[in-house]
Motif scaffolding. Structure first.
Motif, short mmCIF file in Angstrom:
data_model
loop_
_atom_site.label_atom_id
_atom_site.label_comp_id
_atom_site.label_asym_id
_atom_site.label_seq_id
_atom_site.Cartn_x
_atom_site.Cartn_y
_atom_site.Cartn_z
N ALA A 233 0.81 -1.22 0.00
CA ALA A 233 0.00 0.00 0.00
C ALA A 233 0.84 1.27 0.00
O ALA A 233 0.40 2.31 -0.50
CB ALA A 233 -0.93 0.00 1.22
N THR A 234 2.06 1.23 0.54
CA THR A 234 2.87 2.45 0.66
C THR A 234 3.74 2.72 -0.57
O THR A 234 4.38 3.77 -0.65
CB THR A 234 3.78 2.35 1.89
N THR A 235 3.74 1.77 -1.53
CA THR A 235 4.54 1.98 -2.73
C THR A 235 3.76 1.73 -4.02
O THR A 235 4.16 2.20 -5.10
CB THR A 235 5.77 1.05 -2.75
N GLY A 236 2.68 0.99 -3.94
CA GLY A 236 1.92 0.63 -5.14
C GLY A 236 2.52 -0.54 -5.89
O GLY A 236 1.97 -0.97 -6.92
N LYS A 237 3.62 -1.09 -5.39
CA LYS A 237 4.28 -2.18 -6.10
C LYS A 237 3.59 -3.52 -5.83
O LYS A 237 3.11 -3.77 -4.73
CB LYS A 237 5.75 -2.26 -5.70
N ARG A 238 3.60 -4.36 -6.87
CA ARG A 238 3.01 -5.68 -6.74
C ARG A 238 3.88 -6.55 -5.84
O ARG A 238 5.09 -6.69 -6.06
CB ARG A 238 2.87 -6.33 -8.11
N VAL A 239 3.23 -7.17 -4.83
CA VAL A 239 3.93 -8.07 -3.92
C VAL A 239 3.81 -9.51 -4.42
O VAL A 239 4.77 -10.28 -4.37
CB VAL A 239 3.35 -7.95 -2.50
N ALA A 240 2.60 -9.85 -4.91
CA ALA A 240 2.37 -11.23 -5.39
C ALA A 240 1.12 -11.25 -6.23
O ALA A 240 0.30 -10.32 -6.22
CB ALA A 240 2.24 -12.18 -4.20
N GLN A 241 0.98 -12.34 -6.99
CA GLN A 241 -0.26 -12.57 -7.73
C GLN A 241 -0.53 -14.07 -7.73
O GLN A 241 0.39 -14.88 -7.81
CB GLN A 241 -0.17 -12.02 -9.15
N PHE A 242 -1.82 -14.41 -7.65
CA PHE A 242 -2.21 -15.82 -7.57
C PHE A 242 -3.42 -16.06 -8.47
O PHE A 242 -4.38 -15.27 -8.46
CB PHE A 242 -2.58 -16.20 -6.13
N SER A 243 -3.38 -17.13 -9.21
CA SER A 243 -4.51 -17.49 -10.07
C SER A 243 -5.63 -18.08 -9.23
O SER A 243 -5.39 -18.86 -8.30
CB SER A 243 -4.07 -18.51 -11.13
N ALA A 244 -6.88 -17.70 -9.55
CA ALA A 244 -8.05 -18.22 -8.85
C ALA A 244 -9.25 -18.03 -9.75
O ALA A 244 -9.40 -16.98 -10.38
CB ALA A 244 -8.26 -17.52 -7.51
N ASN A 245 -10.11 -19.02 -9.82
CA ASN A 245 -11.27 -18.97 -10.71
C ASN A 245 -12.42 -18.21 -10.05
O ASN A 245 -13.03 -18.68 -9.10
CB ASN A 245 -11.73 -20.39 -11.06
N LYS A 246 -12.66 -17.00 -10.53
CA LYS A 246 -13.75 -16.14 -10.04
C LYS A 246 -13.75 -16.03 -8.52
O LYS A 246 -14.74 -16.31 -7.84
CB LYS A 246 -15.10 -16.65 -10.53
N PRO A 247 -12.65 -15.60 -7.94
CA PRO A 247 -12.57 -15.54 -6.47
C PRO A 247 -13.44 -14.41 -5.91
O PRO A 247 -13.65 -13.38 -6.56
CB PRO A 247 -11.10 -15.25 -6.23
N ILE A 248 -13.94 -14.63 -4.71
CA ILE A 248 -14.64 -13.59 -3.95
C ILE A 248 -13.75 -13.24 -2.77
O ILE A 248 -13.51 -14.08 -1.89
CB ILE A 248 -16.01 -14.07 -3.47
N LEU A 249 -13.22 -12.01 -2.75
CA LEU A 249 -12.32 -11.60 -1.69
C LEU A 249 -13.09 -11.29 -0.42
O LEU A 249 -14.19 -10.72 -0.46
CB LEU A 249 -11.50 -10.37 -2.11
#
Length: 640
Positions: A233-249
């Motif tokens: 949140a303090t830099t806007g940089k991507r930390v990680a990404q994960f594939s998921a089929n139509k996830p609900i956060l």
């Protein structure tokens, strides 16, 4: 030039009356998809209740005992909700998906609307500030974000000095001295709320949906193309990404980890993305494996309260699951149940009333409570009593209009419309309908003769007041440029009438009492150029019009019902008003948990059909509800 994102504050009479309403407690489902769920933010809170909202306009507060407190706040779809830190107030975004975009704040303790704003642009996000001082609305406009004082409803001008544009996530610090906003253009921006200036701005992932924060303002998460993105949140940089089929956060800033739900056929799995020293995250780990969804049911929303996961579905169900961090498959059952049959229509029959359900026609009354099945409904939504028989039809369809002989159970086609029927009325032995908002036809049931009476555009309603006298309500935007017409059925002579307004609808006429007066609803403007909706009277003999009981808003979907000398209306939509035409007394009935849809009356009882398919009984001279009745699926009345 800045966009004016709001139109006006709604202050008409319906708002004052809502405090006299009542909710009902049950586990009944929503009648449409669960659009949102909202709990108080935090790992452990004193109040673990959860609010659900639906496209049916209902808010439901689900308490720890598994019961829901149901109350319908609107006839529009509820798109978003946000819960105040005080645990009681709820901010709601309602919309028709087109021109109406309204944010209202509700005090749930007394079921009253504190205030309401109508915006010119769609709402892109809605949130309370951390202490509950502000309700913050993101709008799809250049100016973007609007701050409201959560208690007074006053708009706080220039809380942020620059235009924010559309933002889909707003979060304030615990002190409310700063705020972070995410814009779908791919920008994270921090603002100083003490002086309204920008503190920092970072470029980040664009077009994320379900944007949420977690781990005490360290991470931002969102979804794009079946991928979950975790952002610092303090830099806007991507930390990680994960594939998921139509996830609900399922995000909460007070929780260290992010949860998400993925459906698989008639089951779903819950995963946790765990924080790693505030700098990274650990790969998703499954912490729950559940099955038991109904056939064709899809998860559409989720929320967490304490250790309980709530999930809303496309069929209006709410599931409540205690997270046990087990990968063993577990069968779950909905918190909700479809307990009641739905009543489509109601009409008086002497001292009883007909009730139309999806499968049957019943005769019943408040005083005897007996449910007498009179016939089978072959898939219609509307009924009109005709002697000892019933006329069946369906609004906005091209289904044939049929006559049901209640003695024999025999159905016979009266006529088949060429276009979808918008209105159908009976005058003696003559049916008058509007098809496709453009054609008025009549059908003589005895002579079996059908005739076109008028062809035009933007027609709203039509009623016969005499065998040759037809009155048509319409839009004044079409020729002739008036909202009310007279047509001589014999000669086809058409006369524009001197009713001022933009559009008229909901005509009513009683040939057995004061046959010189026709009533309806007209939308126009007052001397201050504000839109008003009013009841009107057309005097057939003197050919003059008058309006009364105006409200300062546009209401294009209400009704009138005449039981002389009482003129009933749902104008304003939240309550039924009774206006005595002789004493000129305006009388308001207390409403039930659902909003009124239709009215019927006999000599001693008034019955109101509600939008959730229930009915409310009244003594016509008293404001209080005698009882709210729901028809159970096994054909019995259930009383609240």
């Amino acid at each position: 030039m800045k966009n004016n994102t709001f139109l006006y504050m709604l202050t008409f009479f319906l708002m004052a009356g809502i405090a006299f309403s009542q909710s009902h407690i049950s586990t009944q489902t929503h009648q449409s998809p669960v659009t949102a769920l909202a709990a108080l933010d935090g790992n452990m809170t004193a109040d673990a209740s959860v609010f659900s909202s639906g496209s049916d306009g209902f808010l439901v507060k689900w308490t720890e005992d598994g019961l829901g407190e149901h109350y319908q706040i609107t006839d529009l779809q509820i798109k978003m909700i946000a819960r105040s830190p005080n645990g009681n107030d709820v901010a709601v975004y309602e919309s028709d998906g087109a021109s109406i975009n309204r944010v209202s704040i509700w005090n749930w303790r007394n079921l009253s609307r504190k205030y309401s704003y109508r915006f010119t642009d769609p709402i892109t996000s809605i949130a309370y500030s951390s202490k509950g001082t502000y309700v913050i609305c993101g709008t799809a406009s250049v100016s973007g974000t609007v701050f409201l004082n959560a208690n007074s409803g006053q708009i706080i001008q220039r809380k942020i000095k620059e235009d924010t544009g559309a933002v889909s996530m707003i979060h304030t610090s615990k002190t409310e001295n700063s705020a972070i906003m995410y814009a779908p253009t791919g920008m994270l921006t921090y603002y100083n709320l003490r002086n309204g200036t920008q503190k920092a701005r970072f470029s980040t992932e664009s077009n994320l949906t379900q944007v949420t924060m977690f781990n005490n303002e360290v991470f931002v998460a969102g979804v794009r193309s079946n991928t979950i993105y975790i952002i610092q949140a303090t830099t806007g940089k991507r930390v990680a990404q994960f594939s998921a089929n139509k996830p609900i956060l399922v995000g909460s800033n007070e929780r260290k980890d992010l949860l998400y739900v993925v459906q698989e056929n008639r089951g779903f799995k819950v995963y946790s993305i765990m924080n790693d020293r505030n700098k990274a995250v650990i790969n998703p780990q499954m912490i729950g494996n559940y099955n038991g969804l109904k056939q064709g049911e899809n998860l559409v929303s989720a929320e967490i309260a304490d250790t309980m996961l709530y999930a809303g579905t496309s069929q209006g169900n709410v599931y409540k699951i205690e997270l046990s961090e087990s990968t063993e498959s577990e069968t779950v059952y909905p918190l909700t149940d479809n307990m009641y049959d739905y009543i489509y229509d109601v009409a008086s029959k002497s001292e009883d009333f007909y009730f139309l359900t999806p499968n049957a026609i019943f005769l019943s009354s408040y005083d005897n409570g007996i449910v007498d099945k009179k016939g089978t409904n072959p898939g219609y939504t509307n009924l009109i009593p005709y002697g000892e028989n019933i006329i069946l039809w369906s609004k906005e369809t091209k289904k044939s209009v049929q006559l049901l002989d209640l003695a024999s159970g025999k159905l016979s086609v009266i006529f088949t419309p060429d276009q979808a029927i918008q209105t159908l009325r009976l005058f003696g032995d003559t049916l008058v309908d509007i098809e496709g908002n453009s054609t008025v036809n009549s059908y003589d049931i005895v002579q079996k003769k059908r005739e076109q009476l008028y062809l035009g555009a933007s027609l709203q309603d039509a009623v016969l007041t005499a065998p040759t006298d037809l009155y048509i309500a319409k839009s004044s935007a079409t020729n002739p440029n008036v909202p009310l017409l007279y047509v001589n059925v014999a000669t086809k002579e058409t006369v524009p009438l001197s009713l001022r307004g933009n559009i008229a609808y909901a005509l009513c006429f009683d040939p057995n009492a004061n046959a010189n007066e026709l009533y309806g609803i007209v939308i126009g403007q007052n001397s201050s150029k504000k839109t008003t909706t009013s009841l009107f009277k057309w005097n057939i003999q003197s050919k003059s019009a008058s309006t009364f009981i105006p409200i300062t808003d546009e209401d294009g979907d209400s009704l009138t019902y005449l039981a002389y000398p009482s003129l009933y209306t749902t104008m304003g939509k939240n309550q039924v008003h009774s206006y005595n035409l002789t004493s000129r007394r305006d009388f308001t009935y207390k409403r039930s948990a659902s909003m009124p849809l239709k009215i019927a009356q006999n000599s001693s009882r008034l019955v109101i059909l509600n939008r959730d398919g229930s009915i409310s009984w009244y003594n016509p001279t008293l404001s209080g509800v005698l009882a709210d009745w729901y028809l159970t699926t096994d054909g019995q009345w259930f009383e609240f």
